[in-house]
Design a protein around this motif. Structure first.
Motif, mmCIF file in Angstrom:
data_model
loop_
_atom_site.group_PDB
_atom_site.id
_atom_site.type_symbol
_atom_site.label_atom_id
_atom_site.label_comp_id
_atom_site.label_asym_id
_atom_site.label_seq_id
_atom_site.Cartn_x
_atom_site.Cartn_y
_atom_site.Cartn_z
ATOM 1 N N ILE A 48 31.239 -23.257 34.681
ATOM 2 C CA ILE A 48 32.278 -22.566 35.469
ATOM 3 C C ILE A 48 31.823 -22.500 36.936
ATOM 4 N N THR A 49 30.537 -22.217 37.148
ATOM 5 C CA THR A 49 30.004 -22.269 38.523
ATOM 6 C C THR A 49 30.248 -23.669 39.088
ATOM 7 N N ALA A 50 30.009 -24.683 38.268
ATOM 8 C CA ALA A 50 30.184 -26.072 38.727
ATOM 9 C C ALA A 50 31.640 -26.360 39.080
ATOM 10 N N LEU A 51 32.561 -25.799 38.304
ATOM 11 C CA LEU A 51 33.988 -26.018 38.591
ATOM 12 C C LEU A 51 34.342 -25.422 39.956
ATOM 13 N N LEU A 52 33.824 -24.225 40.208
ATOM 14 C CA LEU A 52 34.103 -23.573 41.498
ATOM 15 C C LEU A 52 33.387 -24.312 42.630
ATOM 16 N N GLU A 53 32.196 -24.839 42.317
ATOM 17 C CA GLU A 53 31.448 -25.609 43.318
ATOM 18 C C GLU A 53 32.190 -26.919 43.646
ATOM 19 N N ALA A 54 32.743 -27.557 42.621
ATOM 20 C CA ALA A 54 33.496 -28.806 42.845
ATOM 21 C C ALA A 54 34.679 -28.529 43.776
ATOM 22 N N ARG A 55 35.329 -27.394 43.559
ATOM 23 C CA ARG A 55 36.465 -27.010 44.420
ATOM 24 C C ARG A 55 35.982 -26.838 45.864
ATOM 25 N N GLY A 85 28.229 -33.313 24.539
ATOM 26 C CA GLY A 85 28.341 -33.523 25.979
ATOM 27 C C GLY A 85 29.785 -33.378 26.392
ATOM 28 N N ALA A 86 30.010 -33.174 27.677
ATOM 29 C CA ALA A 86 31.383 -33.029 28.162
ATOM 30 C C ALA A 86 31.409 -33.367 29.647
ATOM 31 N N ALA A 87 32.554 -33.818 30.107
ATOM 32 C CA ALA A 87 32.698 -34.115 31.538
ATOM 33 C C ALA A 87 34.101 -33.725 31.997
ATOM 34 N N ILE A 88 34.171 -33.349 33.248
ATOM 35 C CA ILE A 88 35.443 -32.928 33.857
ATOM 36 C C ILE A 88 35.524 -33.598 35.219
ATOM 37 N N VAL A 89 36.698 -34.072 35.587
ATOM 38 C CA VAL A 89 36.850 -34.683 36.906
ATOM 39 C C VAL A 89 37.775 -33.805 37.742
ATOM 40 N N VAL A 90 37.295 -33.418 38.916
ATOM 41 C CA VAL A 90 38.081 -32.581 39.829
ATOM 42 C C VAL A 90 38.386 -33.415 41.072
ATOM 43 N N CYS A 91 39.665 -33.531 41.430
ATOM 44 C CA CYS A 91 40.043 -34.382 42.577
ATOM 45 C C CYS A 91 40.860 -33.586 43.586
ATOM 46 N N SER A 92 40.858 -34.049 44.825
ATOM 47 C CA SER A 92 41.747 -33.442 45.816
ATOM 48 C C SER A 92 43.168 -33.939 45.543
ATOM 49 N N LEU A 139 42.878 -22.390 40.653
ATOM 50 C CA LEU A 139 43.466 -21.426 41.584
ATOM 51 C C LEU A 139 42.397 -20.620 42.319
ATOM 52 N N GLY A 140 41.253 -20.447 41.688
ATOM 53 C CA GLY A 140 40.172 -19.693 42.328
ATOM 54 C C GLY A 140 39.246 -19.124 41.276
ATOM 55 N N GLY A 141 38.307 -18.334 41.726
ATOM 56 C CA GLY A 141 37.368 -17.762 40.757
ATOM 57 C C GLY A 141 36.452 -16.748 41.399
ATOM 58 N N GLY A 142 35.546 -16.224 40.603
ATOM 59 C CA GLY A 142 34.590 -15.244 41.094
ATOM 60 C C GLY A 142 33.297 -15.350 40.312
ATOM 61 N N GLU A 143 32.209 -14.935 40.953
ATOM 62 C CA GLU A 143 30.908 -14.968 40.282
ATOM 63 C C GLU A 143 30.167 -13.677 40.572
ATOM 64 N N ALA A 144 29.242 -13.333 39.695
ATOM 65 C CA ALA A 144 28.396 -12.157 39.901
ATOM 66 C C ALA A 144 27.142 -12.322 39.041
ATOM 67 N N SER A 145 26.107 -11.552 39.372
ATOM 68 C CA SER A 145 24.825 -11.725 38.680
ATOM 69 C C SER A 145 24.294 -10.438 38.098
ATOM 70 N N GLY A 146 23.547 -10.591 37.008
ATOM 71 C CA GLY A 146 22.812 -9.483 36.397
ATOM 72 C C GLY A 146 21.335 -9.845 36.399
#
Ligand code: CAA
Length: 387
Positions: free
Chosen positions: A64-71, A196-203, A226-233
């Motif tokens: 999920i971090t990677a998805l937001l990073e790709a964006r 394994g799994a892969a996702i392609v994110v494009c403009s 659409l967007g996202g959020g992250e937080a740490s413990g």
């Protein structure tokens, strides 16, 4: 990872040479220094000057971090097509080696006794401590926790690729012979798997320039982030468990705020469920259940779906693939399965047994370590969202 990537590219009509971004998440069974660089070199993406290659590690939250990073790479770094890959084989890994590596990552080496000391298997024992905290503070029952595993097995029995094919009974899960930690039994552990799994994110601009945008109203279409959020413990649970160690609430709040959406706007949910307590905390954090009432929420769905194997997926639009507990959990890969199921749901391609009719928006949550990282992404159907 390579075959998943080839399969993802094949389905999208995008060539390997189109990729100018690659994100990979680390593997426990086959670790490599700078995983993404390792893979990029293997597939011939490196050496090249104009590519962004990045390894992301927030544990199970990584996809999920990677998805937001790709964006971000597309919005801020001019990338046009970014692939996210994850792969591991902890299912076929020797159990002693798995536990040696998994234990080492989640236990502070200087703690040798006291409440913070976690015996092997460290991860189930860590989640067991949190489970007991939740039971004591909010009155969640042992049965309600076990019902999470039963529900996930019911969901998995509808997915052809899930590991668990047959729904469990409550007695299967609560069988004392299967105790792994004081409040965690075998069928309440993320199911070790290879995968394994892969996702392609494009403009959008790239997709339109190549005539690849699928804006169809019916059974396909593109999905937008659409967007996202992250937080740490904390990396390890402290000597006392309290509310300060949890971060899903913050990540979800950030995601809803950034997207200007409310829980009522979400039709499908991919909630990390490495152990029942993770799912229950997630139900509460994303607003599906009131604080402390996640167990009651699960019990209600358990009863509603008990005598009807053909229940409507709309009754339980959560982890329709079976989650970590029943679909399978190759270490840091499984949140990628949440994203893939979200995409299938939003493209209305999940099939009659699993499709949540008319699903328009999905929320995916990933959790790393023992509640050490939370990442939440909200996805929508491109045809409906003005982005
Ligand atoms: N559901 C169904 N069956 C299961 C199961 C599950 N959840 N887990 C194990 N089994 C089955 C296995 O398939 C196996 O069946 P067969 O004998 O027919 O092959 C049998 O039960 C025994 O399983 P194991 O081989 O795994 O048994 P083990 O004694 O070697 O280990 C264990 C048991 C210690 C519980 C180990 O499986 C374990 O540690 N599991 C938890 C894995 C884990 O911690 N994953 C990470 C979760 S946290 C996270 O995801 C966040 C992150 O950041 C990565």
């Amino acid at each position: 990872m390579q075959s998943a990537l080839q399969s993802a590219l094949g389905q999208t009509g995008i060539a390997m040479s189109d990729l100018d971004g690659l994100i990979a998440v680390p593997s426990l069974s086959h670790p490599h220094f700078m995983e993404a660089h390792y893979l990029a070199t293997k597939i011939g993406m490196l050496p090249q000057n104009d590519v962004v290659v990045r390894t992301v590690d927030t544990g199970g939250a990584s996809p999920i971090t990677a998805l937001l990073e790709a964006r971000r790479m597309i919005m801020n770094e001019d990338c046009k097509a970014v692939a996210i890959t994850a792969g591991d084989s902890v299912g076929s890994m020797d159990s002693d080696l798995f536990l040696e590596r998994a234990d080492a990552g989640c236990r502070p080496s200087h703690v040798k006794s006291g409440p913070q000391y976690l015996p092997s298997p460290v991860i189930p024992h860590g989640y067991s401590r949190v489970t007991e905290y939740h039971m004591e503070k909010f009155g969640t029952t042992r049965e309600q926790l076990a019902m999470c595993s039963v529900l996930m097995s019911r969901q998995a029995s509808r997915h052809p690729d899930a590991m668990n094919k047959t729904p469990y009974t409550l007695e299967d899960v609560l069988n004392p012979k299967h105790e792994v930690a004081p409040s965690v039994n075998l069928l309440e552990c993320a199911r070790r798997a290879d995968g394994g799994a892969a996702i392609v994110v494009c403009s959008s601009r790239f997709l339109e320039s190549r005539n690849l945008a699928r804006k169809g109203n019916g059974g396909s279409g593109d999905v937008v982030i659409l967007g996202g959020g992250e937080a740490s413990g904390p990396l390890y649970p402290g000597p006392v468990i309290d509310e300060t160690m949890f971060s899903c609430e913050h990540a979800a709040w950030n995601a809803f705020t950034k997207c200007q959406l409310e829980p009522e706007d979400i039709d499908w949910w991919g909630l990390y469920d490495c152990f029942p307590i993770c799912l229950i905390r997630a139900l509460e954090a994303v607003g599906l259940a009131e604080k402390g009432k996640g167990g009651e929420f699960v019990e209600k769905i358990y009863v509603e779906t008990m005598n009807d194997p053909n229940y409507d997926p709309k009754i339980f639009p959560i982890n329709t693939h079976g989650g970590l507990l029943s679909f399978g959990a190759p270490w840091e890969v499984p949140a990628t399965y949440n994203i893939i199921e979200a995409v299938r749901q939003l493209c209305w391609q999940a099939g009659s047994k699993r499709q949540v009719s008319g699903a328009r928006r999905a929320l995916c949550y990933g959790n790393g370590g023992i509640f050490s990282a939370s990442a939440v992404a909200i996805l929508g159907r491109a045809v409906d969202e003005r982005v």
